[in-house]
Enzyme design. Structure first.
Site, PDB file in Angstrom:
ATOM      1  N   ASP A  63     -17.835  28.200 -26.177  1.00  0.00           N
ATOM      2  CA  ASP A  63     -16.748  27.356 -25.669  1.00  0.00           C
ATOM      3  C   ASP A  63     -17.351  26.552 -24.533  1.00  0.00           C
ATOM      4  O   ASP A  63     -17.707  27.116 -23.489  1.00  0.00           O
ATOM      5  CB  ASP A  63     -15.588  28.242 -25.171  1.00  0.00           C
ATOM      6  CG  ASP A  63     -14.435  27.401 -24.632  1.00  0.00           C
ATOM      7  OD1 ASP A  63     -14.636  26.201 -24.330  1.00  0.00           O
ATOM      8  OD2 ASP A  63     -13.330  27.954 -24.500  1.00  0.00           O
ATOM      9  N   ASN A  90     -22.080  17.831 -29.217  1.00  0.00           N
ATOM     10  CA  ASN A  90     -21.128  17.088 -30.056  1.00  0.00           C
ATOM     11  C   ASN A  90     -19.670  17.393 -29.701  1.00  0.00           C
ATOM     12  O   ASN A  90     -18.801  16.534 -29.872  1.00  0.00           O
ATOM     13  CB  ASN A  90     -21.391  17.441 -31.528  1.00  0.00           C
ATOM     14  CG  ASN A  90     -20.230  17.077 -32.417  1.00  0.00           C
ATOM     15  OD1 ASN A  90     -20.042  15.929 -32.797  1.00  0.00           O
ATOM     16  ND2 ASN A  90     -19.389  18.081 -32.741  1.00  0.00           N
ATOM     17  N   TYR A 194     -10.016   9.020 -22.499  1.00  0.00           N
ATOM     18  CA  TYR A 194     -11.147   9.311 -23.393  1.00  0.00           C
ATOM     19  C   TYR A 194     -12.327   8.379 -23.090  1.00  0.00           C
ATOM     20  O   TYR A 194     -13.469   8.815 -22.954  1.00  0.00           O
ATOM     21  CB  TYR A 194     -10.681   9.142 -24.844  1.00  0.00           C
ATOM     22  CG  TYR A 194     -11.762   9.359 -25.876  1.00  0.00           C
ATOM     23  CD1 TYR A 194     -12.163  10.649 -26.226  1.00  0.00           C
ATOM     24  CD2 TYR A 194     -12.392   8.282 -26.514  1.00  0.00           C
ATOM     25  CE1 TYR A 194     -13.154  10.851 -27.187  1.00  0.00           C
ATOM     26  CE2 TYR A 194     -13.371   8.481 -27.465  1.00  0.00           C
ATOM     27  CZ  TYR A 194     -13.754   9.759 -27.797  1.00  0.00           C
ATOM     28  OH  TYR A 194     -14.731   9.965 -28.744  1.00  0.00           O
ATOM     29  N   LYS A 198     -16.190   9.224 -21.752  1.00  0.00           N
ATOM     30  CA  LYS A 198     -17.391   8.874 -22.517  1.00  0.00           C
ATOM     31  C   LYS A 198     -18.318   7.950 -21.716  1.00  0.00           C
ATOM     32  O   LYS A 198     -19.524   7.952 -21.940  1.00  0.00           O
ATOM     33  CB  LYS A 198     -17.007   8.262 -23.865  1.00  0.00           C
ATOM     34  CG  LYS A 198     -16.360   9.279 -24.821  1.00  0.00           C
ATOM     35  CD  LYS A 198     -17.298  10.428 -25.203  1.00  0.00           C
ATOM     36  CE  LYS A 198     -16.728  11.316 -26.298  1.00  0.00           C
ATOM     37  NZ  LYS A 198     -17.629  12.420 -26.696  1.00  0.00           N
ATOM     38  N   VAL A 231     -15.345   7.573 -37.483  1.00  0.00           N
ATOM     39  CA  VAL A 231     -15.576   8.583 -38.525  1.00  0.00           C
ATOM     40  C   VAL A 231     -14.284   9.309 -38.901  1.00  0.00           C
ATOM     41  O   VAL A 231     -13.519   9.728 -38.013  1.00  0.00           O
ATOM     42  CB  VAL A 231     -16.620   9.608 -38.020  1.00  0.00           C
ATOM     43  CG1 VAL A 231     -16.962  10.604 -39.129  1.00  0.00           C
ATOM     44  CG2 VAL A 231     -17.890   8.898 -37.548  1.00  0.00           C
TER      45      VAL A 231
HETATM   46  N1  LIG Z   1     -14.497  10.569 -35.091  1.00  0.00           N
HETATM   47  C1  LIG Z   1     -14.885   9.443 -34.494  1.00  0.00           C
HETATM   48  O1  LIG Z   1     -14.587   8.322 -34.969  1.00  0.00           O
HETATM   49  C2  LIG Z   1     -15.723   9.496 -33.246  1.00  0.00           C
HETATM   50  C3  LIG Z   1     -16.170   8.263 -32.714  1.00  0.00           C
HETATM   51  C4  LIG Z   1     -16.995   8.305 -31.578  1.00  0.00           C
HETATM   52  C5  LIG Z   1     -17.322   9.515 -31.018  1.00  0.00           C
HETATM   53  N2  LIG Z   1     -16.841  10.695 -31.544  1.00  0.00           N
HETATM   54  C6  LIG Z   1     -17.249  11.939 -30.900  1.00  0.00           C
HETATM   55  O2  LIG Z   1     -17.827  12.785 -31.870  1.00  0.00           O
HETATM   56  C7  LIG Z   1     -17.666  14.159 -31.476  1.00  0.00           C
HETATM   57  C8  LIG Z   1     -17.086  14.945 -32.639  1.00  0.00           C
HETATM   58  O3  LIG Z   1     -15.799  14.423 -32.921  1.00  0.00           O
HETATM   59  P1  LIG Z   1     -15.040  14.610 -34.307  1.00  0.00           P
HETATM   60  O4  LIG Z   1     -14.530  13.271 -34.695  1.00  0.00           O
HETATM   61  O5  LIG Z   1     -15.862  15.400 -35.240  1.00  0.00           O
HETATM   62  O6  LIG Z   1     -13.778  15.460 -33.798  1.00  0.00           O
HETATM   63  P2  LIG Z   1     -13.065  16.767 -34.374  1.00  0.00           P
HETATM   64  O7  LIG Z   1     -13.059  16.752 -35.848  1.00  0.00           O
HETATM   65  O8  LIG Z   1     -11.783  16.848 -33.624  1.00  0.00           O
HETATM   66  O9  LIG Z   1     -14.052  17.944 -33.909  1.00  0.00           O
HETATM   67  C9  LIG Z   1     -14.229  18.231 -32.558  1.00  0.00           C
HETATM   68  C10 LIG Z   1     -15.017  19.515 -32.455  1.00  0.00           C
HETATM   69  O10 LIG Z   1     -15.209  19.805 -31.068  1.00  0.00           O
HETATM   70  C11 LIG Z   1     -14.789  21.140 -30.858  1.00  0.00           C
HETATM   71  N3  LIG Z   1     -14.379  21.433 -29.492  1.00  0.00           N
HETATM   72  C12 LIG Z   1     -13.395  20.862 -28.747  1.00  0.00           C
HETATM   73  N4  LIG Z   1     -13.325  21.467 -27.551  1.00  0.00           N
HETATM   74  C13 LIG Z   1     -14.276  22.429 -27.544  1.00  0.00           C
HETATM   75  C14 LIG Z   1     -14.719  23.393 -26.598  1.00  0.00           C
HETATM   76  N5  LIG Z   1     -14.121  23.520 -25.403  1.00  0.00           N
HETATM   77  N6  LIG Z   1     -15.751  24.200 -26.916  1.00  0.00           N
HETATM   78  C15 LIG Z   1     -16.352  24.099 -28.120  1.00  0.00           C
HETATM   79  N7  LIG Z   1     -15.971  23.239 -29.066  1.00  0.00           N
HETATM   80  C16 LIG Z   1     -14.961  22.404 -28.768  1.00  0.00           C
HETATM   81  C17 LIG Z   1     -13.649  21.352 -31.842  1.00  0.00           C
HETATM   82  O11 LIG Z   1     -13.379  22.730 -32.002  1.00  0.00           O
HETATM   83  P3  LIG Z   1     -11.905  23.263 -32.470  1.00  0.00           P
HETATM   84  O12 LIG Z   1     -11.866  23.126 -33.972  1.00  0.00           O
HETATM   85  O13 LIG Z   1     -11.911  24.680 -32.003  1.00  0.00           O
HETATM   86  O14 LIG Z   1     -10.886  22.397 -31.779  1.00  0.00           O
HETATM   87  C18 LIG Z   1     -14.275  20.702 -33.067  1.00  0.00           C
HETATM   88  O15 LIG Z   1     -15.195  21.560 -33.672  1.00  0.00           O
HETATM   89  C19 LIG Z   1     -16.776  14.127 -30.242  1.00  0.00           C
HETATM   90  O16 LIG Z   1     -17.577  14.219 -29.085  1.00  0.00           O
HETATM   91  C20 LIG Z   1     -16.108  12.757 -30.322  1.00  0.00           C
HETATM   92  O17 LIG Z   1     -15.700  12.302 -29.072  1.00  0.00           O
HETATM   93  C21 LIG Z   1     -16.052  10.693 -32.647  1.00  0.00           C
END
Ligand SMILES: NC(=O)c1ccc[n+]([C@@H]2O[C@H](COP(=O)([O-])OP(=O)(O)OC[C@H]3O[C@@H](n4cnc5c(N)ncnc54)[C@H](OP(=O)(O)O)[C@@H]3O)[C@@H](O)[C@H]2O)c1
Length: 277
Positions: A63, A90, A194, A198, A231
């Protein structure tokens, strides 16, 4: 020689899970630790990847908001592997546009995960990086967009090549305080929790890279921030343009930069291309 090892945070789903799979398919020659805060979700994700042929994936609980959890992982890495070769920060979160929590609360909660959580993992794990290690902090193109929305005074601070980690931490704290007081825009901050977190992740990466260059010259370590693109995940929704596998491409590329390569280092990388900050 000790076995090589990679750590991916927040890897039970979304881009993190795709990064673990991507590392495996790219032939990372060592163990890949799929970490998640929820043990069951993490174990299920590992089982799924193993059934797809990713044999070198192992679950470890992490965590990122719990400093003790990072220190436990550090101890495990030291005892089992004697160091760390790849770290991909990530894990992250974002409130939905429909969220009803007050902006100040959203700012505090988002900052705790995206900035402070990432920082705490780094404080625990950067000291055990082996020579030629690769570190990837998953930031976002939103950091650049949000930087452009800051006052010129704040922009100058965030672009200052000599900004220290302590000064950056103070700035992130000031944003949350201003958000809670309701006058963050009057103080020159963008109206996005957010996006500001970032900015913190991208600037932190620039600082960390500079410090690594100063303190471990010749060790060949490369550290970068990246944007995975827009994504399709639980965070971004189904209208996004990239699959999780496509979103994992740039983080995996940065994590697999071959030994001897000198750059990118301390950059924000999007679609495998360095972005101007
Ligand atoms: N999707 C996009 O378009 C996009 C664009 C730019 C950047 N990003 C970045 O990419 C990364 C991944 O995002 P995603 O789109 O894959 O989001 P997601 O599907 O919501 O996944 C987020 C992950 O982070 C985990 N997490 C959150 N808080 C946590 C904590 N305190 N300790 C450990 N794990 C934690 C979540 O775990 P739980 O399942 O337990 O909640 C989940 O596994 C993030 O940093 C996001 O800001 C995403």
């Amino acid at each position: 020689m000790s076995k090589r090892v990679a750590v991916v945070t927040g890897a039970n789903k979304g881009i993190g899970l795709a990064i673990v799979k991507g590392l495996c398919k790219a032939g990372f020659n060592g163990d890949i630790l799929l970490t998640a805060r929820n043990e069951k979700l993490g174990q299920d994700a590992v089982a799924g990847l193993k059934s797809e042929g990713c044999k070198n994936v192992i679950f470890q609980q992490l965590d990122i908001c719990d400093q003790g959890s990072s220190l436990k992982l550090k101890k495990f890495l030291e005892e089992k592997y004697g160091g760390l070769d790849v770290l991909i920060n990530n894990a992250g979160m974002a409130f939905k546009h429909s969220a009803t929590e007050p902006f100040g609360e959203q700012a505090e909660v988002t900052m705790r995960t995206n900035f402070w959580g990432t920082l705490w993992v780094c404080h625990a794990l950067l000291p055990i990086l082996r020579p030629n290690a690769r570190v990837v902090n998953v930031s976002s193109f939103v950091s650049k967009k949000s930087l452009d929305q800051c006052s010129s005074e704040l922009q100058a601070k965030f672009r200052n090549k000599d900004l220290s980690e302590e000064e950056l931490c103070l700035l992130m704290g000031e944003f949350v305080q201003a958000a809670q007081a309701g006058d963050h825009t009057a103080q020159g901050w963008p109206n996005t929790a957010y996006g500001t977190t970032k900015i913190g992740v991208t600037v932190l990466s620039r600082i960390q890279a500079r410090v690594l260059t100063e303190t471990r010259p010749g060790d060949g370590i490369l550290l970068n921030a990246c944007c995975p693109g827009w994504v399709r995940t639980d965070m971004a929704g189904s209208n996004a343009t990239k699959s999780p596998e496509e979103g994992a491409e740039t983080p995996v590329y940065l994590a697999m930069l071959p030994e001897g390569v000198k750059e990118p280092h301390g950059q924000l990388v999007w679609d495998k291309t360095v972005q101007e900050w």
